[in-house]
Design a protein around this motif. Sequence first.
Motif, PDB file in Angstrom:
ATOM      1  N   PHE A 181       4.618  -1.540  -8.453  1.00 37.41           N
ATOM      2  CA  PHE A 181       3.280  -1.589  -7.852  1.00 37.41           C
ATOM      3  C   PHE A 181       2.669  -0.193  -7.877  1.00 37.41           C
ATOM      4  O   PHE A 181       3.355   0.825  -8.037  1.00 37.41           O
ATOM      5  CB  PHE A 181       3.313  -2.132  -6.424  1.00 37.41           C
ATOM      6  CG  PHE A 181       3.880  -1.187  -5.392  1.00 37.41           C
ATOM      7  CD1 PHE A 181       3.098  -0.200  -4.799  1.00 37.41           C
ATOM      8  CD2 PHE A 181       5.203  -1.279  -4.999  1.00 37.41           C
ATOM      9  CE1 PHE A 181       3.615   0.671  -3.861  1.00 37.41           C
ATOM     10  CE2 PHE A 181       5.738  -0.420  -4.059  1.00 37.41           C
ATOM     11  CZ  PHE A 181       4.937   0.563  -3.479  1.00 37.41           C
ATOM     12  N   THR A 182       1.358  -0.154  -7.719  1.00 33.19           N
ATOM     13  CA  THR A 182       0.638   1.106  -7.563  1.00 33.19           C
ATOM     14  C   THR A 182      -0.246   1.018  -6.330  1.00 33.19           C
ATOM     15  O   THR A 182      -0.828  -0.034  -6.032  1.00 33.19           O
ATOM     16  CB  THR A 182      -0.230   1.443  -8.787  1.00 33.19           C
ATOM     17  OG1 THR A 182      -1.143   0.357  -9.048  1.00 33.19           O
ATOM     18  CG2 THR A 182       0.630   1.701 -10.008  1.00 33.19           C
ATOM     19  N   LEU A 183      -0.331   2.121  -5.618  1.00 30.94           N
ATOM     20  CA  LEU A 183      -1.183   2.232  -4.433  1.00 30.94           C
ATOM     21  C   LEU A 183      -2.093   3.435  -4.629  1.00 30.94           C
ATOM     22  O   LEU A 183      -1.616   4.538  -4.887  1.00 30.94           O
ATOM     23  CB  LEU A 183      -0.337   2.409  -3.178  1.00 30.94           C
ATOM     24  CG  LEU A 183      -1.101   2.682  -1.882  1.00 30.94           C
ATOM     25  CD1 LEU A 183      -1.887   1.437  -1.456  1.00 30.94           C
ATOM     26  CD2 LEU A 183      -0.142   3.115  -0.767  1.00 30.94           C
ATOM     27  N   GLU A 184      -3.393   3.208  -4.503  1.00 32.57           N
ATOM     28  CA  GLU A 184      -4.364   4.285  -4.647  1.00 32.57           C
ATOM     29  C   GLU A 184      -5.273   4.307  -3.426  1.00 32.57           C
ATOM     30  O   GLU A 184      -5.619   3.267  -2.878  1.00 32.57           O
ATOM     31  CB  GLU A 184      -5.215   4.077  -5.896  1.00 32.57           C
ATOM     32  CG  GLU A 184      -4.441   3.953  -7.199  1.00 32.57           C
ATOM     33  CD  GLU A 184      -5.316   3.445  -8.326  1.00 32.57           C
ATOM     34  OE1 GLU A 184      -6.135   4.242  -8.837  1.00 32.57           O
ATOM     35  OE2 GLU A 184      -5.211   2.251  -8.686  1.00 32.57           O
ATOM     36  N   PHE A 185      -5.668   5.493  -3.006  1.00 33.51           N
ATOM     37  CA  PHE A 185      -6.658   5.610  -1.943  1.00 33.51           C
ATOM     38  C   PHE A 185      -7.307   6.987  -2.002  1.00 33.51           C
ATOM     39  O   PHE A 185      -6.761   7.922  -2.590  1.00 33.51           O
ATOM     40  CB  PHE A 185      -6.040   5.365  -0.558  1.00 33.51           C
ATOM     41  CG  PHE A 185      -4.969   6.345  -0.155  1.00 33.51           C
ATOM     42  CD1 PHE A 185      -5.270   7.483   0.572  1.00 33.51           C
ATOM     43  CD2 PHE A 185      -3.640   6.104  -0.485  1.00 33.51           C
ATOM     44  CE1 PHE A 185      -4.285   8.385   0.949  1.00 33.51           C
ATOM     45  CE2 PHE A 185      -2.635   6.986  -0.108  1.00 33.51           C
ATOM     46  CZ  PHE A 185      -2.959   8.128   0.610  1.00 33.51           C
TER      47      PHE A 185
END
Length: 465
Positions: free
Chosen positions: A189-193
């Motif tokens: 998974f990837t998490l961006e913010f």
Amino acid sequence: MHMKKIANWVTCVVLALAATPAVSVAQVRINDPGRVVERQAENRANRKIDQAVDKGLDSVEEGIGNLFKKKDKKAAETQSKPGEQPVNTKGNADNDPAGSSDDAATADTAAKPGKSTLKSYSKFDFIPGEKIVAIEDFSQDAVGDFPAKWNTNSSGEIVTIEGTEGKWLMLGPEGVFHPEFITALPENFTLEFNLATTTEFSFYSGYLRTVIAEVAAPAKEFTNWKGFDGGKKNGLEIALHPNNAGGTQGLAAFNVFGEDGSSLMKNEKSIPAFHTPDHNVVKVSVWRQKTRLRVYVDDYKVWDLPRAFDATRKYNFIAFSNQGYHEEANRYFVSNLRLAVGAPDTRSKLITEGKFSTTGIHFDVNSATIKPESYGTLKEIAVVLTENIGVRVKIIGHTDSDGDDAANLVLSQKRSEAVRAALSSDFGIDGSRMETDGKGEVEPAAPNTTAEGKAGNRRVEFVKM
């Protein structure tokens, strides 16, 4: 009228406006309001009488926000920079131009001078997950409220920051902030913010920690991840701080906690600073591939750790943990959280299946200008085309259904042409091997009824010819 009376009059205006429920604070700088009011009142009292009166009347007409503006000429000239901008707690509608609802993700790059280019991201190898499963832009929440889909043991509120797009969650004092809608984190998974801070951020204020963990009862146990407190286990923290004691670099810390709460792995290092007036908003990207973890701040790769995740854990929890502010003026802001799952297989899908679709190429708002964080995705496509010299592709742009149909069609075509140009100029792919097309909103990959569906529809396809 004596100077002392002028000073008292201005102070009364400020206090009266601040205490009146009907008058909201339209635009307040990201600073300590109390200190700024005091300083402004003193400065005004020292001016000429007519200037003091005029400014006082202007403040009544325009709202208390103008009393908070710096009068330094240089600061006034750089008001378009993130971090120097007022926080708008009055609220305004999100302006999402046709087919570009996700372009607010890094709107700071459009506001600050010396805008990043694709080449400046030449070492950025981040590639977003294949399928978007969660988008949080706070569009459903009212300014001034705590977001409905989050939980906390502290406080916080939705604000807007002038010079950036969309809404932000301003984190309150020490506590944990948990997006309850994220309940599963698979092995890929990837998490961006986006992360913003106030400009003059005290070194003694705490880190902003991003938590990824396996939690049995998230609704009850999320508070275990507060600051230095115990109770942390079966997870990891990625901690970021905008500046060190000298103010020239930022800090990053990493910690993995085991079953018994002990620290299994830790690291601390310097990173490029993001507390300066022209660089107060950064893009944070987290990438999990089975046990491997990569973390980026803008284009800077902070860590690449092959054994950060425990393959036996079923990670299901994300939170932001704020250790505490040394000064009230210090604040963290988060926005445009984006979770995607799956490992994109560009080579297999384009060469074997004949088609590859990606949401990892981003554009400026209502524009065909490619954002620099798209570099990793473009590079991966360029590698495939370089290794398969005989392959020709058609590049097809797509949008969501927001906005005018005709405008979406034109925008999608321009964006496909921009991708072709970037692959040719930045990666050396022969332009004759690529054709372009735009479909606008007519071929959605998902219903345009949710933020996640719309984000999935804003995509670029590569079809082997």
